[in-house]
Every structure is written in structure tokens, then in C-alpha cells.
Design an enzyme around this catalytic site. Sequence first.
Site, mmCIF file in Angstrom:
data_model
loop_
_atom_site.group_PDB
_atom_site.id
_atom_site.type_symbol
_atom_site.label_atom_id
_atom_site.label_comp_id
_atom_site.label_asym_id
_atom_site.label_seq_id
_atom_site.Cartn_x
_atom_site.Cartn_y
_atom_site.Cartn_z
ATOM 1 N N ILE A 12 1.172 -1.257 -0.144
ATOM 2 C CA ILE A 12 -0.451 -0.056 -0.278
ATOM 3 C C ILE A 12 0.555 1.163 0.124
ATOM 4 O O ILE A 12 1.441 1.587 1.175
ATOM 5 C CB ILE A 12 -0.660 -0.139 1.789
ATOM 6 C CG1 ILE A 12 -2.773 -1.127 0.786
ATOM 7 C CG2 ILE A 12 -2.070 0.925 1.299
ATOM 8 C CD1 ILE A 12 -2.161 -1.221 2.632
ATOM 9 N N ASP A 66 10.376 8.755 -0.851
ATOM 10 C CA ASP A 66 9.146 9.367 -1.550
ATOM 11 C C ASP A 66 8.611 8.504 -3.101
ATOM 12 O O ASP A 66 9.520 7.711 -2.993
ATOM 13 C CB ASP A 66 9.992 10.947 -2.111
ATOM 14 C CG ASP A 66 9.115 11.336 -3.206
ATOM 15 O OD1 ASP A 66 8.404 10.875 -3.772
ATOM 16 O OD2 ASP A 66 9.490 12.424 -3.254
ATOM 17 N N ASN A 93 -2.035 4.353 -3.299
ATOM 18 C CA ASN A 93 -3.413 5.008 -2.946
ATOM 19 C C ASN A 93 -2.476 6.513 -3.347
ATOM 20 O O ASN A 93 -3.278 7.537 -2.784
ATOM 21 C CB ASN A 93 -3.305 4.508 -2.035
ATOM 22 C CG ASN A 93 -4.070 5.675 -0.321
ATOM 23 O OD1 ASN A 93 -5.412 5.738 -0.580
ATOM 24 N ND2 ASN A 93 -3.398 6.188 0.048
ATOM 25 N N TYR A 158 -4.510 18.745 -11.091
ATOM 26 C CA TYR A 158 -5.098 17.190 -10.783
ATOM 27 C C TYR A 158 -5.749 16.605 -11.236
ATOM 28 O O TYR A 158 -5.954 15.121 -11.033
ATOM 29 C CB TYR A 158 -5.385 18.399 -8.839
ATOM 30 C CG TYR A 158 -5.858 16.461 -8.101
ATOM 31 C CD1 TYR A 158 -5.171 16.125 -7.172
ATOM 32 C CD2 TYR A 158 -7.650 16.713 -8.171
ATOM 33 C CE1 TYR A 158 -5.336 14.335 -7.065
ATOM 34 C CE2 TYR A 158 -7.616 15.562 -6.814
ATOM 35 C CZ TYR A 158 -7.019 14.919 -6.458
ATOM 36 O OH TYR A 158 -7.231 13.366 -5.968
ATOM 37 N N LYS A 162 -5.380 12.195 -12.360
ATOM 38 C CA LYS A 162 -6.341 11.290 -12.183
ATOM 39 C C LYS A 162 -6.694 11.084 -13.293
ATOM 40 O O LYS A 162 -7.451 9.833 -13.519
ATOM 41 C CB LYS A 162 -7.717 11.767 -10.725
ATOM 42 C CG LYS A 162 -6.917 12.442 -9.977
ATOM 43 C CD LYS A 162 -5.800 11.270 -9.245
ATOM 44 C CE LYS A 162 -5.820 11.406 -8.200
ATOM 45 N NZ LYS A 162 -4.955 10.236 -7.215
#
Length: 262
Positions: A12, A66, A93, A158, A162
Site C-alpha cells: 500500500i 518518496d 493510494n 489534479y 487522475k
Amino acid sequence: MRRSLDKKRILITGASSGIGAVLAVLLAKEGADLVLLARRKDRLQEVADQINQENNNPKVVLIEGDITDSEVQKQAIQSAIEQLGGLDILINNAGVGAMARIEDYTQETLRRVFEVNFFALFQLTQLALPYLKKGSEPMVVNLSSIVGLRGVPHYGVYGAAKFAVTGLSESIRAEFSSYGIDVLLVCPGTTQTEFFDVLHQATSAPALPIHRSVSSEYVAVRIVRAMKRGKHKIIPYIPAAFLDTLNRLCPRFVDWIMTRYV
């Protein structure tokens, strides 16, 4: 299909807070072993401590770094192979947001938002693929956003990043089907996370009507449920699901609505 998450080996990213942290706790309760990657080691340790308090000796490996660093990406994958014995599920995520008019976005913001939200996700998925092919009921979970399905003013950069995640997810879902790898696309709406506290740039915002947010737990629970059920896409926020449907049926009407919120 029905997927058991017991003994699954899961990586994750962005696991130190918000949806990622809650997912880590929920998946540990399901019996999964975890590699958790984030920049803040102290917050990662808090998540690991909570997992250890609520579960019986789960395997939890912490990677500080990072996500855009290729060496950190390699370390995360290698840790899953060496310490968990393989990789079954990758949850992309990690993300960073920004809000500004197009004329105000800086080149630094443009590149950082794409580096974190898209390029790192692409690279980590590519690195993980050889091991996912060998995994048990393998899966990739990509966190996009409702603005990755419908553009919203001031979220241009942004949202574009996405949208790229959405397009990539749909493409690899077809490509990965021959390997038996599922791809779940998650498109949350307004969620109670640190998103607005850590925006890379915040010089303006859309004048959207007041709307209620949902908790990270609400979103994470629905992600876990979708993983078990082999879903391809979820929008864990009712107003966002309505907006997506309306946009598909009446895109010009939604265009007009968006002009009201600039």
C-alpha cells in the site's frame, strides 16, 4: 469472483494517513501481510502499532521514502518479495492535490502532481507486474477521483492526473486479464483526509455548494468490499456517483453547471 484476503501479500502506498492508513488496518484484520510505504516514518509506525494491537502477529514492513523515487519503489517491491515471499495485491493510494486556475499553476506544481499521482503509480505497477503474475488472486487497486471522471474548475492539473489514472486503469484491465490480474478503479468524492491540508498549490478554489464529506473509514470499507467481490470500479460517494451519471447522460448540462462554480 470472491476473493479471500487472508494471507494475501499487499503493498500500500500513501499508507501513513487517510484512506491508506485505514486500509492497512482493515486488511490486517482480514489476515493480510503488508508492506506500507509513505514519507513519514513516525506516522507509518503509528499505523503499524495500531495493527499490532488489534491483530495477532501480522507481518508489517515499513518503507520510508518518496514514492516518486525509483529506488524507493524498487525497495518496496523487493521488501514484499524478500520479507513476505511475494506480492498478490498492489494498492496505488499515494497522491497529492492542487487547486488553482490554469493561468496560475506553476510548472513545479504541474510536474509534482503528475509525478506523484500518475508517473509513480505507472512505474510501481510496471515493477510489480512480474510478481503479480505469480501471485494468488492478484489485483491492482488504483485510487483516482471523481475529478478523474468529470473535470471541475480549479482542479485542472489534479483532475488531469487522475484522468490519466482512470485511462491507465481501463487499459491495463484488458491487458492484465490474460494474467488473471484484476484491476479495481476507485473514484472517491469529498473525503475526510489531509488532502486539503497538504495541497501542493492552493491559490483559488471552486465555489461549490456546501456538501457533506465522508470519512476515510467509509471509503476504505467499500474498497475492501470491492476487492473481495472482484469489482472493476467504485465511486464511494453518492453525490459523486450522481455527478458521474449525470455527466454521461447530459454532459453539456454539467458543463453549464460547472460554469456557475468558477
